[in-house]
Design a protein around this motif. Structure first.
Motif, PDB file in Angstrom:
ATOM      1  N   ALA A   6     -67.637 101.454 -41.549  1.00 56.43           N
ATOM      2  CA  ALA A   6     -67.245 102.858 -41.620  1.00 56.43           C
ATOM      3  C   ALA A   6     -68.428 103.771 -41.305  1.00 56.43           C
ATOM      4  N   LEU A   7     -69.585 103.475 -41.877  1.00 55.38           N
ATOM      5  CA  LEU A   7     -70.766 104.295 -41.617  1.00 55.38           C
ATOM      6  C   LEU A   7     -71.201 104.189 -40.162  1.00 55.38           C
ATOM      7  N   ALA A   8     -71.043 103.002 -39.590  1.00 53.79           N
ATOM      8  CA  ALA A   8     -71.365 102.835 -38.176  1.00 53.79           C
ATOM      9  C   ALA A   8     -70.434 103.669 -37.300  1.00 53.79           C
ATOM     10  N   SER A   9     -69.190 103.808 -37.712  1.00 54.41           N
ATOM     11  CA  SER A   9     -68.240 104.630 -36.959  1.00 54.41           C
ATOM     12  C   SER A   9     -68.631 106.100 -37.020  1.00 54.41           C
ATOM     13  N   CYS A  10     -69.138 106.545 -38.179  1.00 48.21           N
ATOM     14  CA  CYS A  10     -69.625 107.922 -38.281  1.00 48.21           C
ATOM     15  C   CYS A  10     -70.824 108.138 -37.371  1.00 48.21           C
ATOM     16  N   GLU A  11     -71.715 107.162 -37.328  1.00 45.15           N
ATOM     17  CA  GLU A  11     -72.867 107.262 -36.433  1.00 45.15           C
ATOM     18  C   GLU A  11     -72.418 107.338 -34.977  1.00 45.15           C
ATOM     19  N   SER A  12     -71.410 106.565 -34.634  1.00 46.97           N
ATOM     20  CA  SER A  12     -70.903 106.596 -33.263  1.00 46.97           C
ATOM     21  C   SER A  12     -70.361 107.974 -32.913  1.00 46.97           C
ATOM     22  N   MET A  13     -69.712 108.646 -33.879  1.00 48.45           N
ATOM     23  CA  MET A  13     -69.167 109.981 -33.625  1.00 48.45           C
ATOM     24  C   MET A  13     -70.259 110.986 -33.309  1.00 48.45           C
ATOM     25  N   ILE A  14     -71.354 110.971 -34.078  1.00 45.66           N
ATOM     26  CA  ILE A  14     -72.412 111.950 -33.820  1.00 45.66           C
ATOM     27  C   ILE A  14     -73.172 111.594 -32.544  1.00 45.66           C
ATOM     28  N   LYS A  15     -73.298 110.298 -32.271  1.00 50.75           N
ATOM     29  CA  LYS A  15     -73.989 109.873 -31.054  1.00 50.75           C
ATOM     30  C   LYS A  15     -73.237 110.335 -29.813  1.00 50.75           C
ATOM     31  N   ALA A  24     -82.204 114.445 -33.507  1.00 54.00           N
ATOM     32  CA  ALA A  24     -83.009 115.103 -34.539  1.00 54.00           C
ATOM     33  C   ALA A  24     -82.920 114.387 -35.883  1.00 54.00           C
ATOM     34  N   PHE A  25     -81.712 114.039 -36.306  1.00 57.18           N
ATOM     35  CA  PHE A  25     -81.547 113.473 -37.640  1.00 57.18           C
ATOM     36  C   PHE A  25     -81.645 111.948 -37.652  1.00 57.18           C
ATOM     37  N   GLY A  26     -81.738 111.343 -36.478  1.00 56.72           N
ATOM     38  CA  GLY A  26     -81.899 109.901 -36.417  1.00 56.72           C
ATOM     39  C   GLY A  26     -83.240 109.421 -36.941  1.00 56.72           C
ATOM     40  N   TYR A  27     -84.211 110.335 -37.121  1.00 58.47           N
ATOM     41  CA  TYR A  27     -85.522 109.971 -37.648  1.00 58.47           C
ATOM     42  C   TYR A  27     -85.552 109.917 -39.177  1.00 58.47           C
ATOM     43  N   LEU A  28     -84.479 110.346 -39.812  1.00 58.35           N
ATOM     44  CA  LEU A  28     -84.447 110.343 -41.273  1.00 58.35           C
ATOM     45  C   LEU A  28     -84.430 108.916 -41.820  1.00 58.35           C
ATOM     46  N   ARG A  32     -80.469 109.050 -46.323  1.00 59.54           N
ATOM     47  CA  ARG A  32     -80.274 110.433 -45.861  1.00 59.54           C
ATOM     48  C   ARG A  32     -79.669 110.445 -44.458  1.00 59.54           C
ATOM     49  N   ARG A  33     -80.161 109.551 -43.620  1.00 56.86           N
ATOM     50  CA  ARG A  33     -79.688 109.507 -42.225  1.00 56.86           C
ATOM     51  C   ARG A  33     -78.184 109.263 -42.162  1.00 56.86           C
ATOM     52  N   GLU A  34     -77.715 108.228 -42.862  1.00 56.79           N
ATOM     53  CA  GLU A  34     -76.290 107.908 -42.839  1.00 56.79           C
ATOM     54  C   GLU A  34     -75.460 109.046 -43.427  1.00 56.79           C
ATOM     55  N   ALA A  35     -76.004 109.725 -44.444  1.00 56.85           N
ATOM     56  CA  ALA A  35     -75.273 110.830 -45.068  1.00 56.85           C
ATOM     57  C   ALA A  35     -75.059 111.979 -44.080  1.00 56.85           C
ATOM     58  N   VAL A  36     -76.091 112.298 -43.292  1.00 55.53           N
ATOM     59  CA  VAL A  36     -75.945 113.348 -42.279  1.00 55.53           C
ATOM     60  C   VAL A  36     -74.881 112.950 -41.262  1.00 55.53           C
ATOM     61  N   PHE A  37     -74.854 111.677 -40.889  1.00 52.36           N
ATOM     62  CA  PHE A  37     -73.855 111.220 -39.917  1.00 52.36           C
ATOM     63  C   PHE A  37     -72.442 111.361 -40.480  1.00 52.36           C
ATOM     64  N   VAL A  38     -72.261 111.062 -41.764  1.00 50.21           N
ATOM     65  CA  VAL A  38     -70.937 111.198 -42.389  1.00 50.21           C
ATOM     66  C   VAL A  38     -70.511 112.665 -42.407  1.00 50.21           C
ATOM     67  N   ILE A  39     -71.435 113.542 -42.780  1.00 49.82           N
ATOM     68  CA  ILE A  39     -71.119 114.977 -42.822  1.00 49.82           C
ATOM     69  C   ILE A  39     -70.739 115.468 -41.428  1.00 49.82           C
ATOM     70  N   TYR A  40     -71.504 115.074 -40.426  1.00 47.39           N
ATOM     71  CA  TYR A  40     -71.167 115.478 -39.057  1.00 47.39           C
ATOM     72  C   TYR A  40     -69.777 114.979 -38.678  1.00 47.39           C
ATOM     73  N   SER A  80     -63.621 106.238 -46.830  1.00 51.64           N
ATOM     74  CA  SER A  80     -64.591 105.398 -47.542  1.00 51.64           C
ATOM     75  C   SER A  80     -66.008 105.922 -47.334  1.00 51.64           C
ATOM     76  N   SER A  81     -66.264 106.498 -46.159  1.00 48.28           N
ATOM     77  CA  SER A  81     -67.583 107.077 -45.887  1.00 48.28           C
ATOM     78  C   SER A  81     -67.843 108.271 -46.810  1.00 48.28           C
ATOM     79  N   LEU A  82     -66.852 109.114 -46.989  1.00 47.05           N
ATOM     80  CA  LEU A  82     -67.016 110.270 -47.876  1.00 47.05           C
ATOM     81  C   LEU A  82     -67.170 109.842 -49.329  1.00 47.05           C
ATOM     82  N   ARG A  83     -66.430 108.827 -49.744  1.00 49.08           N
ATOM     83  CA  ARG A  83     -66.592 108.341 -51.120  1.00 49.08           C
ATOM     84  C   ARG A  83     -68.027 107.850 -51.341  1.00 49.08           C
ATOM     85  N   TRP A  84     -68.546 107.131 -50.343  1.00 45.58           N
ATOM     86  CA  TRP A  84     -69.947 106.694 -50.421  1.00 45.58           C
ATOM     87  C   TRP A  84     -70.888 107.897 -50.478  1.00 45.58           C
TER      88      TRP A  84
END
Length: 286
Positions: A6-15, A24-28, A32-40, A80-84
């Motif tokens: 699920a988190l990988a899918s969020c990363e794919s969306m922002i990518k 910019a946020f991939g350096y976190l 924190r990095r995964e959380a920014v991806f979920v929010i995006y 599930s990403s938001l619950r995390w």
């Protein structure tokens, strides 16, 4: 493994959706990095529910209902990403997400802006709220001043979006450029609809440019209170976005037929400059 997917899918969306924010946020550091991806990813879904409802997985009302019943929501990786996200960052509340939905819902009924006050209210709802979402993730103890700065940063980025997308928004039947601003510079609604680029439009864009840059200044004023990695990512995202304004000017303010973007070389130069600034702070961090 399900959460990792699920988190990988969020990363794919922002990518796919925003190379600027992904870079910019991939350096976190994690988490924190995964959380920014979920929010995006969730904000992207909210935005798509309004702008591209035929392609969105949920209409906005259903998205909101599932969000409010998050513990029971199923059927998409975002739940599930938001619950995390909320479990990992308990200081983060639901309120800014709900205000974001309110702002996107406004696009369905309020499409032509009259005053800068109206526009600033909209910028807060759809972008200042993103600052409120990100702060509990990026900052260890965000006080009221830091929260205000984060909101200004989000609003500045939204002004950049508005400047960059004048033509696209017009084609969708929307005018975010306030009528009072157009009147102040002698730029008519007829000229707007015709897509005329003249001195009146240039003055309108320059005033919006000045507003955005002032909000960027306010948005970055508390960076020394962030953890170094967060400060670096926030400033990098802000400078990448602010550079779009330079591209608009460099393109002769042709905002109707040309979508300004920042090239890779300019981004690499900004990365090197900001990286040099933060290198001593990284080295000083245990």
């Amino acid at each position: 493994m399900e959460l990792a997917s699920a988190l990988a899918s969020c990363e794919s969306m922002i990518k796919q959706g925003s190379t600027t924010f992904y870079k910019a946020f991939g350096y976190l550091p994690s988490p924190r990095r995964e959380a920014v991806f979920v929010i995006y990813a969730f904000c992207r879904m909210i935005d798509d529910a309004v702008d591209e409802p035929e392609r969105a997985p949920y209409p906005l009302d259903e998205l909101e209902r599932s969000f409010l019943e998050l513990e029971r929501a199923e059927g998409h990786f975002i739940w599930s990403s938001l619950r995390w996200l909320f479990a990992t960052f308990p200081a983060l509340g639901q309120e800014p997400f709900l205000r974001q939905m309110e702002g996107q819902r406004r696009d369905l009924r309020f499409t032509h802006y009259r005053t800068m006050e109206e526009l600033e209210g909209y910028c807060y709802l759809v972008a200042g709220t993103v600052g409120e979402m990100l702060l509990p993730v990026l900052h260890d103890r965000p006080g009221l001043d830091v929260v205000e700065s984060g909101i200004y940063l989000g609003k500045a980025m939204q002004i950049v979006n508005i400047v960059r997308d004048v033509g696209e928004d017009r084609d969708r039947g929307r005018r975010y450029v306030p009528l009072e601003l157009m009147a102040r510079h002698g730029y008519s609604e007829r000229e707007f609809e015709a897509g005329e680029v003249n001195e009146g439009l240039r003055q309108v864009i320059r005033e919006l440019d000045a507003t955005a840059r002032e909000w960027f200044r306010r948005g970055l004023r508390d960076l020394d209170t962030y953890p170094p990695a967060s400060a670096f990512s926030v400033e990098l995202a802000a400078r990448f976005y602010e550079a779009i304004l330079d591209e608009v000017e460099g393109g002769g303010y042709q905002v109707y037929t040309r979508r300004a973007h920042v090239g890779q070389l300019r981004k690499l130069k900004l990365l090197a400059k900001i990286g040099e600034k933060y290198a001593p702070r990284y080295l000083a961090t245990p």
